[in-house]
Each structure stands twice: as structure tokens, then as C-alpha cells.
Design an enzyme around this catalytic site. Structure first.
Site, PDB file in Angstrom:
ATOM      1  N   VAL A  22      -5.756   9.935 -17.193  1.00 41.63           N
ATOM      2  CA  VAL A  22      -6.035  10.136 -15.769  1.00 41.63           C
ATOM      3  C   VAL A  22      -5.298  11.359 -15.241  1.00 41.63           C
ATOM      4  O   VAL A  22      -5.874  12.180 -14.521  1.00 41.63           O
ATOM      5  CB  VAL A  22      -5.643   8.876 -14.965  1.00 41.63           C
ATOM      6  CG1 VAL A  22      -5.872   9.106 -13.466  1.00 41.63           C
ATOM      7  CG2 VAL A  22      -6.466   7.677 -15.433  1.00 41.63           C
ATOM      8  N   ASP A  25       5.733  14.806 -18.695  1.00 40.18           N
ATOM      9  CA  ASP A  25       5.419  13.622 -19.502  1.00 40.18           C
ATOM     10  C   ASP A  25       6.106  13.817 -20.843  1.00 40.18           C
ATOM     11  O   ASP A  25       5.777  14.741 -21.579  1.00 40.18           O
ATOM     12  CB  ASP A  25       3.903  13.478 -19.698  1.00 40.18           C
ATOM     13  CG  ASP A  25       3.528  12.160 -20.354  1.00 40.18           C
ATOM     14  OD1 ASP A  25       4.289  11.690 -21.217  1.00 40.18           O
ATOM     15  OD2 ASP A  25       2.464  11.601 -20.017  1.00 40.18           O
ATOM     16  N   VAL A  61      -1.870   6.664  -7.468  1.00 41.64           N
ATOM     17  CA  VAL A  61      -2.981   5.808  -7.898  1.00 41.64           C
ATOM     18  C   VAL A  61      -2.634   5.156  -9.242  1.00 41.64           C
ATOM     19  O   VAL A  61      -3.516   4.749  -9.985  1.00 41.64           O
ATOM     20  CB  VAL A  61      -4.310   6.604  -8.010  1.00 41.64           C
ATOM     21  CG1 VAL A  61      -4.775   7.075  -6.656  1.00 41.64           C
ATOM     22  CG2 VAL A  61      -4.166   7.773  -8.981  1.00 41.64           C
ATOM     23  N   ARG A 104       0.793   2.789 -10.357  1.00 45.60           N
ATOM     24  CA  ARG A 104       1.318   1.447 -10.139  1.00 45.60           C
ATOM     25  C   ARG A 104       2.298   1.489  -8.984  1.00 45.60           C
ATOM     26  O   ARG A 104       3.128   2.414  -8.885  1.00 45.60           O
ATOM     27  CB  ARG A 104       2.025   0.925 -11.402  1.00 45.60           C
ATOM     28  CG  ARG A 104       1.067   0.513 -12.515  1.00 45.60           C
ATOM     29  CD  ARG A 104       0.306  -0.754 -12.146  1.00 45.60           C
ATOM     30  NE  ARG A 104      -0.644  -1.156 -13.160  1.00 45.60           N
ATOM     31  CZ  ARG A 104      -1.929  -0.806 -13.151  1.00 45.60           C
ATOM     32  NH1 ARG A 104      -2.396  -0.015 -12.194  1.00 45.60           N
ATOM     33  NH2 ARG A 104      -2.738  -1.247 -14.084  1.00 45.60           N
ATOM     34  N   GLU A 123       0.676  -6.878  -4.187  1.00 43.55           N
ATOM     35  CA  GLU A 123      -0.720  -6.705  -3.804  1.00 43.55           C
ATOM     36  C   GLU A 123      -1.377  -8.061  -3.539  1.00 43.55           C
ATOM     37  O   GLU A 123      -1.335  -8.932  -4.407  1.00 43.55           O
ATOM     38  CB  GLU A 123      -1.480  -5.933  -4.894  1.00 43.55           C
ATOM     39  CG  GLU A 123      -1.003  -4.505  -5.043  1.00 43.55           C
ATOM     40  CD  GLU A 123      -1.847  -3.672  -6.010  1.00 43.55           C
ATOM     41  OE1 GLU A 123      -2.779  -4.241  -6.632  1.00 43.55           O
ATOM     42  OE2 GLU A 123      -1.578  -2.468  -6.142  1.00 43.55           O
ATOM     43  N   HIS A 159      -6.294  -0.572  -3.690  1.00 41.33           N
ATOM     44  CA  HIS A 159      -6.424  -0.490  -5.150  1.00 41.33           C
ATOM     45  C   HIS A 159      -7.877  -0.224  -5.562  1.00 41.33           C
ATOM     46  O   HIS A 159      -8.505  -1.005  -6.287  1.00 41.33           O
ATOM     47  CB  HIS A 159      -5.921  -1.779  -5.808  1.00 41.33           C
ATOM     48  CG  HIS A 159      -5.439  -1.560  -7.221  1.00 41.33           C
ATOM     49  ND1 HIS A 159      -4.396  -2.252  -7.782  1.00 41.33           N
ATOM     50  CD2 HIS A 159      -5.867  -0.709  -8.193  1.00 41.33           C
ATOM     51  CE1 HIS A 159      -4.200  -1.860  -9.031  1.00 41.33           C
ATOM     52  NE2 HIS A 159      -5.092  -0.918  -9.299  1.00 41.33           N
ATOM     53  N   GLY A 190      -8.871   2.562  -7.243  1.00 38.13           N
ATOM     54  CA  GLY A 190      -8.925   3.614  -8.254  1.00 38.13           C
ATOM     55  C   GLY A 190     -10.090   3.504  -9.208  1.00 38.13           C
ATOM     56  O   GLY A 190     -10.727   4.501  -9.549  1.00 38.13           O
ATOM     57  N   ALA A 191     -10.380   2.288  -9.674  1.00 32.25           N
ATOM     58  CA  ALA A 191     -11.473   2.104 -10.646  1.00 32.25           C
ATOM     59  C   ALA A 191     -12.725   1.541  -9.994  1.00 32.25           C
ATOM     60  O   ALA A 191     -13.663   1.151 -10.690  1.00 32.25           O
ATOM     61  CB  ALA A 191     -11.020   1.167 -11.759  1.00 32.25           C
TER      62      ALA A 191
END
Length: 602
Positions: free
Chosen positions: A210, A229, A288, A290, A319, A338, A340-341
Site C-alpha cells: 500500500v 521502512d 489508513v 492501524r 473501533e 475504516h 480503506g478497503a
């Protein structure tokens, strides 16, 4: 004749999981015969006979779907398994129901805790997380209980990245606040002046699927993109035009920060009072990923202090968040529930991806999306498949040669390969050798998930070495050798010069072969079962043994003889398609030149 029962020798498999099976009962008998021969006043011969009766279960597995899943995914699962769609289960209801299920599919709203795995009673073989994050699944408990956890890491990648960009732009231009103002009857053009994205620096924290897709899109908007990262590939970052930097540099130089890391012990509350203090004043944050990666109370303080100008959040520590949440109600925070997906395309894609992963795992296929098993790319799985089978069968063969299985403590595995050490990942092979070593002498079902854990629990120490040889690097392995030290053997011919039980194998034309037993070179396909005989090397032995098997209509698939020197000691390895009767095995043991033999069921 002494007789005793031993746990089932399960069929070899590449499976990560399987349907429940009734154990097969194997009766093992030893006989010592003392006979006079011409060459010795007394010749001792020992042989081992294993007979089996098996039962199997042919009923369909049951898959519990605990949260809403796209119809395409449900249809795919129903072709293979019984499906129980039970949504909004309480923790107690889930624990009650799970003992009747072979697989469980969840999204982010269901906690798959240690209690769930304990309540499953060993039946639960697969947990499928319909999405990327797996922080709602207790991975340690899953591993201990031999349960594979798979996710759907690709289907919602684009949807999540698009939502991140949507929040980025909406935040920069105050879209949500201006919309609410107009619907309240106001016209406040001067209040909602935004900032431009072009030329600004975006720090992407978490440069996985992502994060890299967000970076691509941000580059298209004219932003300068940096990323942090610790596991990211520098080559992939350069290909996108992204500079990899340290965490400190990323947060201190960015105008915008976009979060895309998983929630782990290391990332929990990664953005806190200390890290906010190091940021450029006026930074804007998008999350987006956690909710737990941000200390929400610290974010409110940073917003009030003007360190953080704005935030756009799709995820929260709790949540749904409380209605009076200061963070949600903050004027300079844009929030979504939530999403995102949450696109039609992503929902269907995730449903199909997780359904395929769960069904594949239940069928015994190696899963490339497993999150608590050796992570091996699909192309490597294909390449290693015949060696995986070889590894497990060598383990099964070796442990059946041990006399007194409780003494099994030290195993050494040697891989002969022309590849560089860092170009051969042996975790998968080690797991399958462990599976082969433990299952025949234990009631525990061992798979790729719990192999290392199970070995450790039993005090089994497995060491590995790699032997570099000349050859083509196109072939991943030339051979695998398994040595068991400090044990007695049921078959003296399997003892090497150095005193260990030793078996070695190769893959030939895609088929695993046994190529060495102790100090003797042999060549027999590891299919069906094997009879090993140690004998005096003299004419006619092969014919006599073959005749005994032929009289019972037992088909011989392979036969190979390895010897020290002509007319000296030899080992004969015979591959048979069917299991000879106890009487036939006794007749083989009565052939005068045969000093010992063992029948091994793989």
C-alpha cells in the site's frame, strides 16, 4: 515375538493443514533368529515387520465465516466445504462454535484469541484474515496449536492507496469541513483556505504494497516522496523514484506523513509526544494503516499546540471510537469509518483471494500468503516442491530406523548445492524434515506452522549445514542428508562410519530417491514402501527376494544394491507398491545370506 502399538505413520503430504483423520494403528513386531550357516557357527538376523490398518474421514470440512464476505468468495468455498455464516458472534459464542470448524474467516472486527485456539481442540487448521492486517489474530497461539494463518494482502492494495490519497487531498483542501459548513447554511471561503500538494514532501512510513502505491500516486501529484521502512528494497524504491531515509529524517523533514505500517510491538504508538516534538511545525498526517500506531491523546495535544496542522484518519485504536472522542470531534481532523478497503472491486477481490487461500490450505497446498509459516514466494514453492517431498520422506525413513525413539535428540541436516548460501532458503525444507521426524513417533500433527515449536517442545535439536559443490545453479539442491546421532538403530546397515544413522536422497526427474543408507550407496524411488536388507554379497539374493514378493503379487517399483566390495557386505533397497504380508516378510528374513532387514512404510 514381542509386539506393541505405535502411533500412526501418516501419509506423506505437502500439507499445511488437513482434515481430521482417524489414526491408523500399526502393529510392530521384532524377531531375532539364530541359525547356523556355512560361514559362521552362529548367524544372528533381526527383522522388523510393520502392519497397518487405517481409517479415514471423507466428510467435507466446515468453514466458519464470522464476518461478511463477498458472494464470489462464499461461492468458491461452498464448492469444497460446508459454510457456516455466523456474524457478530460474541467471544463466548465463537469459542463454543469453533470446535466444530476446520477453518475460520474473519475481517478486522473479530478477535481470534488464544482462547479460540484452545477451544478448537486441535480441529481448527486455518484462519483466514480477509485483508492485510493480522493484529486481531494471536499468531503465537495459532503457531503453538499448528493453525495456519493466511491473509489477503493484494486485493485491497489499490483501494487502500486510493483512500489514502483521497484523505490527503481532502485534508489539504478542507473538503469535509467546508462541506459540513455549507450544509449548515454557511459560506466561509476565507476560513477554509487550503495548502497545495505540488512540491511538498510526503514521508511514507511503511513502504510495503500500500505504501508504495501511495508513493506512486503522490509522485503523479508532483510531490517529493521519501520513505522509511527497515525492510524495504532500495531497488524498488529507486524504480518508483522514492528516497529511503531514516525514521528521524522522515518525520523531521516531511510536510505530510502517510502511515502504512502494521501494528506490532515495535510500531505500537510509534507517533507519540516525543516523535511529534521532532516534526516540522504544521505537518499533516494521514493514517489508513492501524489506529494503534498513533498515540491518540498525544495527537490531540500536538494538534492543540499547532505542531500538527491537520490529520486525516481512517482507523482508530478503538473501533468504533467513542462518540465524545476529542480526536474525532477535533475541527482540524478529517475522519472516515475504516473505509480503506471499502470499494465494490476490493471487497470482491478480497473475498476471492482469502477463499482461494483457505480452500488451498485445506486441500494441502502450500500457501504463499501464510503469515506464520516460512514465507516463500510462489515461484520458489514450485521449484522446491519435489525437494519438500524428499525432505519429509527422509525424515520419516530416518526416524523409523531408530531403536528407542525417546532418545531422538540431535539431528543434523546437510544440503549439497551449487548455489550461494544466501540464495537457498531452507526453512521450508527444515520444517518438512521435522514433520517427517516427529509424526511417526507422536500423536501430534506437525505442519509448516508449528514444526520449529514442536521440535523445541520435544527437546529435538536440528542443525543445518550447507555443502557447496560444483554444478548448475539452476538446480537448487544436489542432495539432502539426514543424520541422527547418539541413538541405536533397528537396522545396523544404516549406521555410518562415524556412528550415526545416515540417510541421503536426491530428486531425479522430479521424483525423490533414496541414494544412501549408512555407508552404502543405493538408488530407490521413495514411493510406496521400502524394504532394506543387509546381506552377504553373493549371487541369487535379488532373485530370491523378488520371487518371494512376486508370489504374493507385490509389485517391485525399484531395486538397488550397494556394497562395500564384491562378496562382502551389501545393502539392498527394494521399493514396493504394496505392503507384503507378514508371512512374506518372514520368508525374506529366512533367506540364509540376509543378516537383517527392515520394512519401512513412507
Amino acid at each position: 515375538m514381542a509386539s506393541f502399538k505405535t502411533p500412526a505413520l501418516k501419509n506423506p503430504s505437502l500439507s499445511l493443514s488437513t482434515k481430521p483423520r482417524l489414526p491408523s494403528a500399526f502393529s510392530v513386531s521384532f524377531r531375532d533368529n539364530l541359525r547356523f550357516s556355512r560361514s559362521s557357527s552362529r548367524l544372528q538376523r533381526r527383522f522388523l515387520i510393520i502392519t497397518a490398518s487405517a481409517a479415514s474421514i471423507s466428510s467435507k470440512p466446515t468453514v466458519l465465516v464470522a464476518e461478511k464476505l463477498g458472494e464470489a468468495g462464499l461461492t468458491l468455498i461452498k464448492e469444497f466445504a460446508n459454510v457456516d455464516c455466523s456474524y457478530s458472534l460474541s467471544p463466548e459464542e465463537l469459542c463454543t462454535k469453533i470446535s466444530l470448524c476446520d477453518a475460520l474467516i474473519v475481517r478486522s472486527g473479530t478477535k481470534v484469541s488464544r482462547e479460540v485456539f484452545e477451544s478448537a481442540g486441535g480441529r481448527l487448521k486455518v484462519v483466514g484474515r480477509a485483508g492485510v492486517g493480522i493484529d486481531n489474530v494471536d499468531l503465537a497461539a495459532a503457531t503453538e496449536h499448528g493453525c495456519l494463518v493466511v491473509n489477503a494482502p493484494t486485493a485491497n492494495t489499490v483501494a487502500a492507496a486510493e483512500h489514502g490519497i483521497a484523505l490527503l487531498a481532502a485534508m489539504a483542501r478542507n473538503v469535509a469541513q467546508a462541506d459540513a459548513s455549507m450544509k449548515a447554511g454557511k459560506w466561509q471561503r476565507n476560513k477554509y483556505v487550503g495548502v497545495s500538494l505540488v512540491g511538498k514532501t510526503l514521508a511514507v512510513l511503511g513502504f510495503g504494497k500500500v505504501g508504495s502505491e501511495v508513493a506512486r500516486r503522490a509522485k503523479g501529484l508532483g510531490m517529493h516522496v521519501i520513505a522509511h521502512d527497515p525492510y524495504a528494497s532500495a531497488d524498488r524504491a529507486r524504480a518508483i523514484g522514492v528516497e529511503l531515509v531514516s525514521f528521524e529524517e522522515a518525520i523531521s523533514t516531511a510536510d505530510f506523513i502517510s502511515l502504512h505500517m502494521p501494528l506490532t510491538a515495535a510500531t505500537n504508538k510509534m507517533l507519540n509526544d516525543e516523535t511529534f516534538a521532532k516534526m516540522k511545525k504544521g505537518v499533516r498526517i494521514v493514517n489508513v494503516a492501524r489506529g494503534g500506531v498513533i498515540d491518540e491523546d498525544a495527537l490531540v495535544r500536538a494538534l492543540d499546540a499547532g505542531i500538527v496542522a491537520q490529520a486525516a484518519l481512517d482507523v482508530f485504536t478503538e473501533e468504533p471510537p467513542k462518540q465524545d472522542s476529542k480526536l474525532v470531534q477535533h475541527e482540524r481532523v478529517t475522519v472516515t469509518p475504516h473505509l480503506g478497503a471499502s470499494t465494490i472491486e476490493a471487497q470482491e477481490g478480497v473475498a476471492i483471494e482469502i477463499a482461494e487461500a483457505v480452500v488451498g490450505a485445506l486441500k494441502g497446498e502450500l500457501a504463499a500468503t501464510a503469515v506464520n509459516a516460512p514465507m516463500v514466494p510462489a515461484e520458489v514453492l514450485i521449484e522446491l516442491k519435489p525437494y519438500v517431498e524428499l525432505a519429509e520422506k527422509l525424515g520419516r525413513l530416518a526416524v523409523q530406523l531408530v531403536a528407542g525413539v525417546s532418545g531422538l535428540k540431535n539431528v543434523k541436516v546437510s544440503y549439497a548445492s551449487s548455489r550461494a548460501p544466501d540464495d537457498l532458503d531452507t526453512r521450508l525444507l527444515r520444517a518438512m524434515i521435522t514433520k517427517g521426524l516427529i509424526e511417526p513417533i507422536s500423536s501430534v500433527y506437525v505442519n509448516l506452522v508449528n514444526a520449529d515449536y514442536t521440535a523445541k517442545q520435544r527437546g529435538l535439536r536440528i542443525t543445518e549445514e550447507r555443502i557447496v559443490i560444483d554444478g548448475s545453479p539452476e538446480c537448487p539442491l544436489e542432495s539432502i542428508q539426514v543424520q541422527i546421532a547418539n541413538v541405536e538403530s533397528k537396522f545396523a546397515g544404516a549406521i555410518s562410519e562415524s556412528g550415526e544413522i545416515k540417510v541421503e536422497g536426491q530428486v531425479k526427474d522430479g521424483i525423490p530417491h533414496l541414494t544412501k543408507v549408512g555407508s552404502f550407496q543405493v538408488d530407490v524411488s521413495l514411493e510406496g514402501s521400502i524394504i532394506l536388507c543387509r546381506q552377504v554379497d553373493q549371487p541369487g539374493i535379488i532373485g530370491k527376494v523378488g520371487s518371494i514378493l512376486g508370489q504374493e503379487n507385490v509389485n517391485v517399483s525399484f531395486m538397488s544394491v550397494g556394497r562395500i566390495a564384491p562378496r562382502k557386505q551389501a545393502v539392498m533397497a527394494i521399493g514396493v507398491d504394496d505392503q507384503p504380508s507378514k508371512g512374506s516378510l518372514q520368508r525374506i528374513g529366512e533367506v540364509p545370506a540376509i543378516e537383517e532387514f527392515v520394512f519401512l512404510k513412507l
